[in-house]
Scaffold this active site. Structure first.
Site, PDB file in Angstrom:
ATOM      1  N   LYS A 204     -15.055 -11.405 -27.891  1.00 33.77           N
ATOM      2  CA  LYS A 204     -15.964 -10.743 -26.942  1.00 33.77           C
ATOM      3  C   LYS A 204     -15.294 -10.422 -25.616  1.00 33.77           C
ATOM      4  CE  LYS A 204     -20.451 -12.388 -28.609  1.00 33.77           C
ATOM      5  NZ  LYS A 204     -20.060 -12.994 -29.903  1.00 33.77           N
TER       6      LYS A 204
ATOM      7  N   ALA B 181     -13.423 -15.571 -33.810  1.00 30.56           N
ATOM      8  CA  ALA B 181     -14.876 -15.534 -33.592  1.00 30.56           C
ATOM      9  C   ALA B 181     -15.149 -14.942 -32.203  1.00 30.56           C
ATOM     10  CB  ALA B 181     -15.490 -16.912 -33.783  1.00 30.56           C
ATOM     11  N   SER B 182     -15.943 -15.630 -31.378  1.00 34.90           N
ATOM     12  CA  SER B 182     -16.407 -15.019 -30.122  1.00 34.90           C
ATOM     13  C   SER B 182     -15.365 -14.955 -29.012  1.00 34.90           C
ATOM     14  CB  SER B 182     -17.662 -15.737 -29.617  1.00 34.90           C
ATOM     15  OG  SER B 182     -18.762 -15.398 -30.435  1.00 34.90           O
ATOM     16  N   LEU B 183     -14.151 -15.440 -29.231  1.00 37.62           N
ATOM     17  CA  LEU B 183     -13.088 -15.132 -28.276  1.00 37.62           C
ATOM     18  C   LEU B 183     -12.856 -13.623 -28.234  1.00 37.62           C
ATOM     19  CD1 LEU B 183     -12.640 -18.229 -28.563  1.00 37.62           C
ATOM     20  CD2 LEU B 183     -10.190 -17.773 -28.356  1.00 37.62           C
TER      21      LEU B 183
END
Length: 376
Positions: free
Chosen positions: A61, A57-59
């Protein structure tokens, strides 16, 4: 610290708030705590291992932001260059503005005026347009999602406010076009390859068994359906776990990677110690220094700012955290949290397969407090 962390993890597993987790803590470059607990697949009794592969997921980014900074260092990309230099058709506007100029800086600091589905009410234009947040809609192309994003008015004039959003998905497409190669190949070339992050990528390798994802439930987390919806923010987060296996899905720079806790800890430690061989120290400083002044980072609350891809702690008292000023952190909606405290020379990664409890609430807060020896 070890006993405190064990207590937090054991309690979360026993109370069935978390299905499975890997927690790693490094201090001054040495791993001082490592633990894998619970199940990667509860129904089949498969335990989590330290090298279990999770949906990031947002890791994702932070990794994509580092790739963008690497291109900026080389002079291939300009931080204040307009997105339309690379995606000419991407021209969402705020209100009656003739043109709203979104720059690479706006994308990296989440000040572009874009948004996320869970930040919007269910009947909003965003939802009506069918925009993907990067975790759902297997098979959707980048071109179509960019068209949908562009069709929705911006939430504000670029640079005016901070608002968590699909900006890093757009950034991923910008840097892919800038480099002239697909985003997965670019990230491997600039970041994961040089750092030896062999188990972290946009593609699930042959024979790789991802940790089964679970969603918060009562009395215990439930296996995610396809698709799966979890109430969060102003509406819900939409998940499609099968997306990770669908090669036709656009590579989401904001949430599309899979990987392991050891790989991500190695990534954080490289940044903490100056960035070589992927970035120069001044680029790491730009990534991890507040770049938005006094704008409020509504995703983490008072006391926090935001750099070129990560939240940055300005005021620990206001934020009610034991972390040192200058700490940088983020999480992931499949159930993850991480932080780097440069003052204490600490890096922590806590991956779980349980959304949202692994990212927000007593479990990540308890892990953080156990690292610092705080009793609440």
């Amino acid at each position: 610290m070890n006993e405190r962390l064990d207590t937090v993890i054991d309690r979360a597993i026993e109370e069935e708030r978390i299905v499975g987790t890997v927690v790693l803590v490094a201090e001054d470059g040495q791993v001082v705590y490592r633990r894998a607990a619970g199940f990667a697949d509860r129904e089949d009794g498969v335990p989590v291992r330290e090298d279990t592969v999770f949906r990031f997921a947002s890791l994702t980014k932070a990794i994509v932001s580092v790739a963008a900074l690497a291109l900026i260092e080389r002079g291939d990309l300009r931080l204040d260059g307009p997105v339309t230099d690379w995606i000419p058709s991407f021209r969402p506007r705020f209100g009656d503005e003739e043109e709203s100029v979104i720059t690479v800086r706006h994308l990296m600091t989440h000040t572009s005026g874009l948004t996320y589905g869970f930040m919007e009410l269910p009947d909003s234009r965003f939802h009506q347009a069918g925009v993907s947040d990067g975790l759902d809609q297997p098979g959707l192309s980048m071109e179509e999602n960019l068209r949908r994003i562009s069709s929705v008015p911006l939430n504000h004039t670029p640079g005016r406010r901070w608002n968590y959003s699909v900006a890093t998905d757009v950034l991923g497409e910008v840097i892919a076009r800038c480099a002239g190669i697909p985003l997965p190949d670019l990230v491997e070339r600039l970041v994961t390859g040089p750092l030896g992050m062999r188990n972290t990528s946009f593609r699930v390798g042959d024979g790789v068994a991802l940790a089964n994802p679970y969603g918060d439930g009562d009395p215990r987390p439930v296996p995610m359906a396809e698709p799966h919806r979890i109430l969060f923010g102003r509406s819900a987060v939409l998940y499609s776990p099968a997306r990770a296996f669908d090669a036709a899905s656009f590579p989401s720079g904001g949430g599309g990677m899979v990987g392991t806790a050891p790989d991500f800890l190695a990534f954080l430690e490289v940044l903490r110690t100056g960035g070589a061989p992927v970035l120069k120290p001044e680029s790491v400083l730009a990534l991890t220094t507040n770049a938005i002044g006094d704008l409020r980072v509504n995703a983490v609350g008072p006391g926090w700012g935001f750099g070129l891809g990560v939240a940055v702690l300005k005021d620990p008292v206001l934020a009610e955290t034991p972390e040192s000023p200058g700490t940088w952190r983020w999480g992931g909606a499949y159930g993850h949290s991480w932080f780097v405290d440069p003052v204490r020379r600490l890096s922590m990664v806590a991956l779980t397969n349980t959304a949202i409890a692994g990212m927000n609430g007593p479990y990540p807060d308890g892990i953080r407090d156990a690292v610092y020896g705080v009793v609440r």
